[in-house]
Scaffold this motif. Sequence first.
Motif, PDB file in Angstrom:
ATOM      1  N   MET A   1      -3.454  -2.840   3.186  1.00  0.00           N
ATOM      2  CA  MET A   1      -2.807  -3.571   2.095  1.00  0.00           C
ATOM      3  C   MET A   1      -1.320  -3.710   2.394  1.00  0.00           C
ATOM      4  N   LEU A   2      -0.758  -4.843   1.995  1.00  0.00           N
ATOM      5  CA  LEU A   2       0.677  -5.081   2.138  1.00  0.00           C
ATOM      6  C   LEU A   2       1.290  -5.227   0.756  1.00  0.00           C
ATOM      7  N   VAL A   3       2.333  -4.461   0.485  1.00  0.00           N
ATOM      8  CA  VAL A   3       3.080  -4.553  -0.765  1.00  0.00           C
ATOM      9  C   VAL A   3       4.391  -5.272  -0.473  1.00  0.00           C
ATOM     10  N   GLN A   4       4.619  -6.384  -1.155  1.00  0.00           N
ATOM     11  CA  GLN A   4       5.867  -7.136  -0.985  1.00  0.00           C
ATOM     12  C   GLN A   4       6.933  -6.562  -1.915  1.00  0.00           C
ATOM     13  N   GLY A   5       7.944  -5.941  -1.324  1.00  0.00           N
ATOM     14  CA  GLY A   5       8.998  -5.313  -2.118  1.00  0.00           C
ATOM     15  C   GLY A   5       8.757  -3.825  -2.214  1.00  0.00           C
ATOM     16  N   ALA A   6       9.794  -3.046  -1.964  1.00  0.00           N
ATOM     17  CA  ALA A   6       9.595  -1.621  -1.748  1.00  0.00           C
ATOM     18  C   ALA A   6      10.005  -0.719  -2.898  1.00  0.00           C
ATOM     19  N   SER A   7      10.811  -1.197  -3.855  1.00  0.00           N
ATOM     20  CA  SER A   7      11.459  -0.221  -4.737  1.00  0.00           C
ATOM     21  C   SER A   7      11.228  -0.418  -6.229  1.00  0.00           C
ATOM     22  N   GLY A   8      10.609  -1.502  -6.643  1.00  0.00           N
ATOM     23  CA  GLY A   8      10.388  -1.730  -8.067  1.00  0.00           C
ATOM     24  C   GLY A   8       9.291  -0.845  -8.627  1.00  0.00           C
TER      25      GLY A   8
ATOM     26  N   GLY B   1      -6.754   6.137  -0.231  1.00  0.00           N
ATOM     27  CA  GLY B   1      -7.261   6.037   1.126  1.00  0.00           C
ATOM     28  C   GLY B   1      -7.103   4.694   1.789  1.00  0.00           C
ATOM     29  N   TYR B   2      -6.188   3.852   1.317  1.00  0.00           N
ATOM     30  CA  TYR B   2      -5.893   2.592   1.987  1.00  0.00           C
ATOM     31  C   TYR B   2      -4.767   2.806   3.005  1.00  0.00           C
ATOM     32  N   ARG B   3      -4.715   1.921   4.008  1.00  0.00           N
ATOM     33  CA  ARG B   3      -3.553   1.898   4.894  1.00  0.00           C
ATOM     34  C   ARG B   3      -2.502   1.026   4.214  1.00  0.00           C
ATOM     35  N   VAL B   4      -1.353   1.613   3.924  1.00  0.00           N
ATOM     36  CA  VAL B   4      -0.347   0.971   3.079  1.00  0.00           C
ATOM     37  C   VAL B   4       0.830   0.515   3.930  1.00  0.00           C
ATOM     38  N   TRP B   5       1.054  -0.807   3.953  1.00  0.00           N
ATOM     39  CA  TRP B   5       2.225  -1.403   4.584  1.00  0.00           C
ATOM     40  C   TRP B   5       3.111  -1.993   3.502  1.00  0.00           C
ATOM     41  N   VAL B   6       4.418  -1.969   3.736  1.00  0.00           N
ATOM     42  CA  VAL B   6       5.381  -2.387   2.714  1.00  0.00           C
ATOM     43  C   VAL B   6       6.515  -3.164   3.369  1.00  0.00           C
ATOM     44  N   THR B   7       6.993  -4.213   2.700  1.00  0.00           N
ATOM     45  CA  THR B   7       8.222  -4.880   3.121  1.00  0.00           C
ATOM     46  C   THR B   7       9.360  -4.472   2.192  1.00  0.00           C
ATOM     47  N   GLY B   8      10.580  -4.455   2.732  1.00  0.00           N
ATOM     48  CA  GLY B   8      11.746  -4.118   1.929  1.00  0.00           C
ATOM     49  C   GLY B   8      12.981  -4.786   2.481  1.00  0.00           C
ATOM     50  N   ARG B   9      13.914  -5.129   1.594  1.00  0.00           N
ATOM     51  CA  ARG B   9      15.118  -5.860   1.997  1.00  0.00           C
ATOM     52  C   ARG B   9      16.132  -5.002   2.733  1.00  0.00           C
TER      53      ARG B   9
ATOM     54  N   GLU C   1      17.176  -0.985   4.620  1.00  0.00           N
ATOM     55  CA  GLU C   1      16.687   0.239   5.252  1.00  0.00           C
ATOM     56  C   GLU C   1      16.464   1.333   4.217  1.00  0.00           C
ATOM     57  N   GLU C   2      17.333   1.377   3.217  1.00  0.00           N
ATOM     58  CA  GLU C   2      17.207   2.377   2.158  1.00  0.00           C
ATOM     59  C   GLU C   2      15.914   2.195   1.376  1.00  0.00           C
ATOM     60  N   LYS C   3      15.593   0.938   1.030  1.00  0.00           N
ATOM     61  CA  LYS C   3      14.376   0.676   0.264  1.00  0.00           C
ATOM     62  C   LYS C   3      13.133   0.962   1.099  1.00  0.00           C
ATOM     63  N   ARG C   4      13.187   0.636   2.380  1.00  0.00           N
ATOM     64  CA  ARG C   4      12.047   0.930   3.253  1.00  0.00           C
ATOM     65  C   ARG C   4      11.862   2.440   3.419  1.00  0.00           C
ATOM     66  N   ALA C   5      12.957   3.174   3.480  1.00  0.00           N
ATOM     67  CA  ALA C   5      12.863   4.630   3.576  1.00  0.00           C
ATOM     68  C   ALA C   5      12.233   5.215   2.309  1.00  0.00           C
TER      69      ALA C   5
ATOM     70  N   HIS D   1       2.440   3.878   5.182  1.00  0.00           N
ATOM     71  CA  HIS D   1       2.170   4.191   6.585  1.00  0.00           C
ATOM     72  C   HIS D   1       3.132   3.459   7.519  1.00  0.00           C
ATOM     73  N   ALA D   2       3.609   2.281   7.092  1.00  0.00           N
ATOM     74  CA  ALA D   2       4.568   1.524   7.898  1.00  0.00           C
ATOM     75  C   ALA D   2       5.360   0.610   6.977  1.00  0.00           C
ATOM     76  N   THR D   3       6.609   0.359   7.340  1.00  0.00           N
ATOM     77  CA  THR D   3       7.454  -0.555   6.567  1.00  0.00           C
ATOM     78  C   THR D   3       8.071  -1.588   7.494  1.00  0.00           C
ATOM     79  N   PHE D   4       8.413  -2.746   6.907  1.00  0.00           N
ATOM     80  CA  PHE D   4       8.920  -3.865   7.688  1.00  0.00           C
ATOM     81  C   PHE D   4      10.022  -4.571   6.908  1.00  0.00           C
TER      82      PHE D   4
END
Length: 321
Positions: free
Chosen positions: A159-166, A180-188, A190-194, A202-205
């Motif tokens: 799964m991909l979540v658009q936006g990391a901090s809301g 138990g999903y593999r969770v990917w996230v985008t964030g604007r 570095e702080e939000k991705r962290a 599992h991974a951020t972009f």
Amino acid sequence: MFAVYAAEPSPQDPLAALRVGDRPDPEVPAGWVRVGVKAASLNMHDLWTLRGVGIKADKFPMTLGCDGAGVLEDGTEVVLHSVIGDPAWSGDETLDPGRTLLTEKYQGSFADYVVVPARNALPKPEGLTFEEAACMGTAWLTAYRMLFVKSGLRPGQTMLVQGASGGVSTALIQLGRAAGYRVWVTGRSEEKRALAESLGAHATFESSARLPERVDAVFETVGKATWSHSMKALKPGGIVVISGATSGDASAAELQRLFFLQLRVVGSTMGTREELGDLLAFCDLTGVRPQIGSTLPMEQAEEGFKAMLDGETAGKIVFTR
């Protein structure tokens, strides 16, 4: 009683309509209950109310706050379900054409007391604090319905979540990881991705970055700024579940991609009372707890509203009494 409220609609400058002060004590109709508020969380919906969106002008002044947790007059600890429907409606209350939310027709939870139908006050699990429980009824319920009711995902899928901090995004990350999903996230940033990684991603972009592979589902609350990326990120037959468009409507629907790859687009709004009960039980059983970015006394509500308006969130903003 003390309350945080919108004095009038202010489309261009929402904080200009924000007031902190006294409001009349609420009356309690038959079949309703009065809840002494202990904690309530801020949602984007509260900023829309200040702008006058989704509320008629004659409903102002309006006490803000969709979410909350508190105590009934007999001491029972409860969590609010803010979807209020027609008592004659049966089935999924989010599909009731006459449904409304707290702060649309009825006064909200940023106050000493809030009045709701008796069925809208659910027992609070002992394992959740009032602050944690106050996050459940809007953002976390929205995420729960998107993920477990609407998406059709199976554990192990991506799964991909658009936006990391809301609020909804952080809930999706935590719920997805716990399920138990593999969770990917985008964030604007570095702080939000962290932050997303600290919550279990599992991974951020970076926003709009090319992904290593396509995903089974995308969870959208952003809209225009991320829509094209969401469509390009999906596997053939994949699904986008959307519950908001904070950056505006998509400028292009990507219809050719939609039909050629047999993609699915599903809307999702809030959740039912039953789903809120299941969410509370899920959190109680798994130990998953909402990410609370800041906790403020209601008297300092303006500080929380400014942070949300500026996009400076790191999870939920909670007000306490």
